[in-house]
Motif scaffolding. Structure first.
Motif, PDB file in Angstrom:
ATOM      1  N   VAL A 174       0.852  -1.188   0.000  1.00  0.00           N
ATOM      2  CA  VAL A 174       0.000   0.000   0.000  1.00  0.00           C
ATOM      3  C   VAL A 174       0.889   1.240   0.000  1.00  0.00           C
ATOM      4  O   VAL A 174       1.893   1.293   0.725  1.00  0.00           O
ATOM      5  CB  VAL A 174      -0.924   0.036   1.242  1.00  0.00           C
ATOM      6  N   THR A 175       0.522   2.215  -0.811  1.00  0.00           N
ATOM      7  CA  THR A 175       1.202   3.513  -0.794  1.00  0.00           C
ATOM      8  C   THR A 175       0.233   4.564  -0.289  1.00  0.00           C
ATOM      9  O   THR A 175      -0.875   4.720  -0.826  1.00  0.00           O
ATOM     10  CB  THR A 175       1.715   3.891  -2.191  1.00  0.00           C
ATOM     11  N   LEU A 176       0.664   5.281   0.742  1.00  0.00           N
ATOM     12  CA  LEU A 176      -0.148   6.319   1.375  1.00  0.00           C
ATOM     13  C   LEU A 176       0.497   7.672   1.106  1.00  0.00           C
ATOM     14  O   LEU A 176       1.624   7.926   1.530  1.00  0.00           O
ATOM     15  CB  LEU A 176      -0.234   6.053   2.879  1.00  0.00           C
ATOM     16  N   GLU A 177      -0.200   8.532   0.383  1.00  0.00           N
ATOM     17  CA  GLU A 177       0.267   9.891   0.133  1.00  0.00           C
ATOM     18  C   GLU A 177      -0.338  10.815   1.189  1.00  0.00           C
ATOM     19  O   GLU A 177      -1.528  10.695   1.533  1.00  0.00           O
ATOM     20  CB  GLU A 177      -0.148  10.359  -1.262  1.00  0.00           C
ATOM     21  N   LEU A 178       0.476  11.737   1.695  1.00  0.00           N
ATOM     22  CA  LEU A 178       0.049  12.593   2.793  1.00  0.00           C
ATOM     23  C   LEU A 178      -0.123  14.045   2.354  1.00  0.00           C
ATOM     24  O   LEU A 178       0.574  14.520   1.439  1.00  0.00           O
ATOM     25  CB  LEU A 178       1.068  12.522   3.930  1.00  0.00           C
ATOM     26  N   ASN A 179      -1.040  14.736   3.018  1.00  0.00           N
ATOM     27  CA  ASN A 179      -1.238  16.167   2.747  1.00  0.00           C
ATOM     28  C   ASN A 179      -0.107  17.012   3.326  1.00  0.00           C
ATOM     29  O   ASN A 179       0.176  18.105   2.828  1.00  0.00           O
ATOM     30  CB  ASN A 179      -2.570  16.629   3.354  1.00  0.00           C
ATOM     31  N   HIS A 180       0.508  16.507   4.387  1.00  0.00           N
ATOM     32  CA  HIS A 180       1.618  17.210   5.021  1.00  0.00           C
ATOM     33  C   HIS A 180       2.487  16.170   5.710  1.00  0.00           C
ATOM     34  O   HIS A 180       2.026  15.054   6.012  1.00  0.00           O
ATOM     35  CB  HIS A 180       1.115  18.258   6.015  1.00  0.00           C
ATOM     36  N   PRO A 181       3.752  16.481   5.968  1.00  0.00           N
ATOM     37  CA  PRO A 181       4.639  15.497   6.603  1.00  0.00           C
ATOM     38  C   PRO A 181       4.136  15.105   7.989  1.00  0.00           C
ATOM     39  O   PRO A 181       3.562  15.921   8.714  1.00  0.00           O
ATOM     40  CB  PRO A 181       5.988  16.230   6.687  1.00  0.00           C
ATOM     41  N   VAL A 182       4.358  13.852   8.347  1.00  0.00           N
ATOM     42  CA  VAL A 182       4.056  13.378   9.699  1.00  0.00           C
ATOM     43  C   VAL A 182       5.350  12.885  10.337  1.00  0.00           C
ATOM     44  O   VAL A 182       6.239  12.357   9.656  1.00  0.00           O
ATOM     45  CB  VAL A 182       2.998  12.258   9.691  1.00  0.00           C
ATOM     46  N   VAL A 183       5.451  13.074  11.622  1.00  0.00           N
ATOM     47  CA  VAL A 183       6.633  12.655  12.373  1.00  0.00           C
ATOM     48  C   VAL A 183       6.422  11.229  12.869  1.00  0.00           C
ATOM     49  O   VAL A 183       5.361  10.892  13.398  1.00  0.00           O
ATOM     50  CB  VAL A 183       6.894  13.602  13.562  1.00  0.00           C
ATOM     51  N   PHE A 184       7.420  10.383  12.690  1.00  0.00           N
ATOM     52  CA  PHE A 184       7.358   9.011  13.177  1.00  0.00           C
ATOM     53  C   PHE A 184       8.570   8.736  14.058  1.00  0.00           C
ATOM     54  O   PHE A 184       9.587   9.443  13.989  1.00  0.00           O
ATOM     55  CB  PHE A 184       7.317   8.005  12.008  1.00  0.00           C
ATOM     56  N   THR A 185       8.449   7.717  14.886  1.00  0.00           N
ATOM     57  CA  THR A 185       9.517   7.331  15.795  1.00  0.00           C
ATOM     58  C   THR A 185      10.053   5.961  15.403  1.00  0.00           C
ATOM     59  O   THR A 185       9.280   5.012  15.261  1.00  0.00           O
ATOM     60  CB  THR A 185       9.026   7.282  17.253  1.00  0.00           C
ATOM     61  N   ARG A 186      11.366   5.872  15.246  1.00  0.00           N
ATOM     62  CA  ARG A 186      11.994   4.592  14.923  1.00  0.00           C
ATOM     63  C   ARG A 186      12.056   3.712  16.171  1.00  0.00           C
ATOM     64  O   ARG A 186      11.892   4.196  17.298  1.00  0.00           O
ATOM     65  CB  ARG A 186      13.403   4.828  14.365  1.00  0.00           C
ATOM     66  N   PRO A 187      12.298   2.406  15.995  1.00  0.00           N
ATOM     67  CA  PRO A 187      12.303   1.494  17.142  1.00  0.00           C
ATOM     68  C   PRO A 187      13.231   1.901  18.278  1.00  0.00           C
ATOM     69  O   PRO A 187      12.912   1.656  19.445  1.00  0.00           O
ATOM     70  CB  PRO A 187      12.729   0.150  16.528  1.00  0.00           C
ATOM     71  N   LEU A 188      14.367   2.527  17.975  1.00  0.00           N
ATOM     72  CA  LEU A 188      15.321   2.885  19.026  1.00  0.00           C
ATOM     73  C   LEU A 188      15.173   4.321  19.512  1.00  0.00           C
ATOM     74  O   LEU A 188      15.996   4.800  20.285  1.00  0.00           O
ATOM     75  CB  LEU A 188      16.748   2.635  18.548  1.00  0.00           C
ATOM     76  N   GLY A 189      14.138   5.024  19.036  1.00  0.00           N
ATOM     77  CA  GLY A 189      13.830   6.316  19.618  1.00  0.00           C
ATOM     78  C   GLY A 189      14.078   7.542  18.750  1.00  0.00           C
ATOM     79  O   GLY A 189      13.541   8.608  19.055  1.00  0.00           O
ATOM     80  N   SER A 190      14.883   7.444  17.714  1.00  0.00           N
ATOM     81  CA  SER A 190      15.097   8.604  16.856  1.00  0.00           C
ATOM     82  C   SER A 190      13.841   8.855  16.019  1.00  0.00           C
ATOM     83  O   SER A 190      13.014   7.958  15.817  1.00  0.00           O
ATOM     84  CB  SER A 190      16.311   8.393  15.950  1.00  0.00           C
ATOM     85  N   THR A 191      13.695  10.074  15.531  1.00  0.00           N
ATOM     86  CA  THR A 191      12.495  10.443  14.789  1.00  0.00           C
ATOM     87  C   THR A 191      12.833  10.845  13.362  1.00  0.00           C
ATOM     88  O   THR A 191      13.988  11.107  13.020  1.00  0.00           O
ATOM     89  CB  THR A 191      11.757  11.602  15.484  1.00  0.00           C
ATOM     90  N   GLY A 192      11.813  10.907  12.533  1.00  0.00           N
ATOM     91  CA  GLY A 192      11.956  11.337  11.153  1.00  0.00           C
ATOM     92  C   GLY A 192      10.629  11.875  10.656  1.00  0.00           C
ATOM     93  O   GLY A 192       9.605  11.787  11.347  1.00  0.00           O
ATOM     94  N   GLU A 193      10.630  12.453   9.451  1.00  0.00           N
ATOM     95  CA  GLU A 193       9.416  12.986   8.844  1.00  0.00           C
ATOM     96  C   GLU A 193       9.159  12.272   7.527  1.00  0.00           C
ATOM     97  O   GLU A 193      10.068  12.111   6.716  1.00  0.00           O
ATOM     98  CB  GLU A 193       9.526  14.487   8.601  1.00  0.00           C
ATOM     99  N   ALA A 194       7.911  11.854   7.321  1.00  0.00           N
ATOM    100  CA  ALA A 194       7.538  11.152   6.097  1.00  0.00           C
ATOM    101  C   ALA A 194       6.466  11.928   5.351  1.00  0.00           C
ATOM    102  O   ALA A 194       5.523  12.450   5.963  1.00  0.00           O
ATOM    103  CB  ALA A 194       7.033   9.750   6.422  1.00  0.00           C
ATOM    104  N   ARG A 195       6.607  12.007   4.041  1.00  0.00           N
ATOM    105  CA  ARG A 195       5.595  12.615   3.178  1.00  0.00           C
ATOM    106  C   ARG A 195       4.781  11.547   2.453  1.00  0.00           C
ATOM    107  O   ARG A 195       3.645  11.789   2.046  1.00  0.00           O
ATOM    108  CB  ARG A 195       6.251  13.544   2.147  1.00  0.00           C
ATOM    109  N   THR A 196       5.400  10.384   2.290  1.00  0.00           N
ATOM    110  CA  THR A 196       4.742   9.228   1.670  1.00  0.00           C
ATOM    111  C   THR A 196       5.114   8.007   2.501  1.00  0.00           C
ATOM    112  O   THR A 196       6.255   7.879   2.938  1.00  0.00           O
ATOM    113  CB  THR A 196       5.199   9.032   0.211  1.00  0.00           C
ATOM    114  N   ILE A 197       4.142   7.126   2.724  1.00  0.00           N
ATOM    115  CA  ILE A 197       4.401   5.911   3.497  1.00  0.00           C
ATOM    116  C   ILE A 197       3.994   4.707   2.669  1.00  0.00           C
ATOM    117  O   ILE A 197       2.867   4.643   2.153  1.00  0.00           O
ATOM    118  CB  ILE A 197       3.617   5.905   4.828  1.00  0.00           C
TER     119      ILE A 197
END
Length: 220
Positions: A174-197
């Motif tokens: 599945v490809t999910l396109e986003l209206n704006h970036p969302v912040v996610f947390t990796r398993p070890l705690g660091s974060t990132g921003e995704a525009r497409t998932i």
């Protein structure tokens, strides 16, 4: 119980938090959640699925591989019982092998009992066992489509242009396109921003259909 006792407990928790790196603490939390998932698996209970929600599994591509690993671990344990003559070494190896078996079972149990969830409010909760959990609000979802891909890489990969791949056994569906970036947390705690998932679902059409339900037809 005196008022001093709760303060001591809070101080002990804070001290443990200072002594243990965040990565170690998160790994411990993941293991505890995986252990709790074994009980949910036996009871056939799903975590975080409410009435009216649509649960979407994603374990099919990895199930066979995990069970092969499980069988190899069991065979190794039995073989070492005959090959190792020293009781202390044999006991140590037995403990490690049993721990490995529980890890494999806990991972599968966490993935089975923590599916993706399309909420009744149109939100989408994307998960991988106890390791990854991201809720995308309905207003952040621009579109979703069935899109089978076979990317290379680890469980989570983030490209320079903000495409997040949550890979299960080398595939996404599945490809999910986003209206704006969302912040996610990796398993070890660091974060990132995704525009497409991009992520996997065993029945991607049903998941996309739950996000975009067809209007009820009027009776003629």
């Amino acid at each position: 119980m005196s008022a001093v006792e709760p303060r001591r407990r809070r101080s002990a928790r804070l001290a443990a938090g200072d002594l243990l790196p965040v990565q170690v603490r998160r790994l411990l939390v993941h293991e505890l959640r995986a252990a709790a998932s074994l009980g949910r698996w036996v009871a056939r209970r799903k975590h975080g699925v409410r009435p009216g929600d649509h649960a979407a599994g994603y374990t099919s591509p990895q199930t066979a591989l995990l069970y092969v690993l499980l069988c190899v671990s069991v065979i190794e344990t039995i073989a070492l019982a005959f090959l190792i003559p020293w009781p202390a070494v044999h006991l140590a190896m037995l403990v490690l092998d049993v721990y490995g078996v529980l890890q494999v079972l806990g991972l599968q149990a966490a993935c089975v009992t923590r599916p993706h969830v399309v909420g009744a409010d149109g939100s989408l909760r994307i998960r991988y066992g106890a390791l990854f959990d991201l809720t995308v609000p309905a207003d952040a979802i621009a579109s979703a489509r069935v899109d089978r891909r076979y990317p290379l890489g680890r469980l989570l990969t983030l490209s320079d242009d903000g495409v997040l791949d949550l890979i299960v056994a080398g595939q996404t569906a599945v490809t999910l396109e986003l209206n704006h970036p969302v912040v996610f947390t990796r398993p070890l705690g660091s974060t990132g921003e995704a525009r497409t998932i991009r992520f996997h679902a065993d029945d991607p059409r049903a998941l996309v259909g739950a996000l975009y339900p067809r209007p009820a037809q009027k009776a003629v």
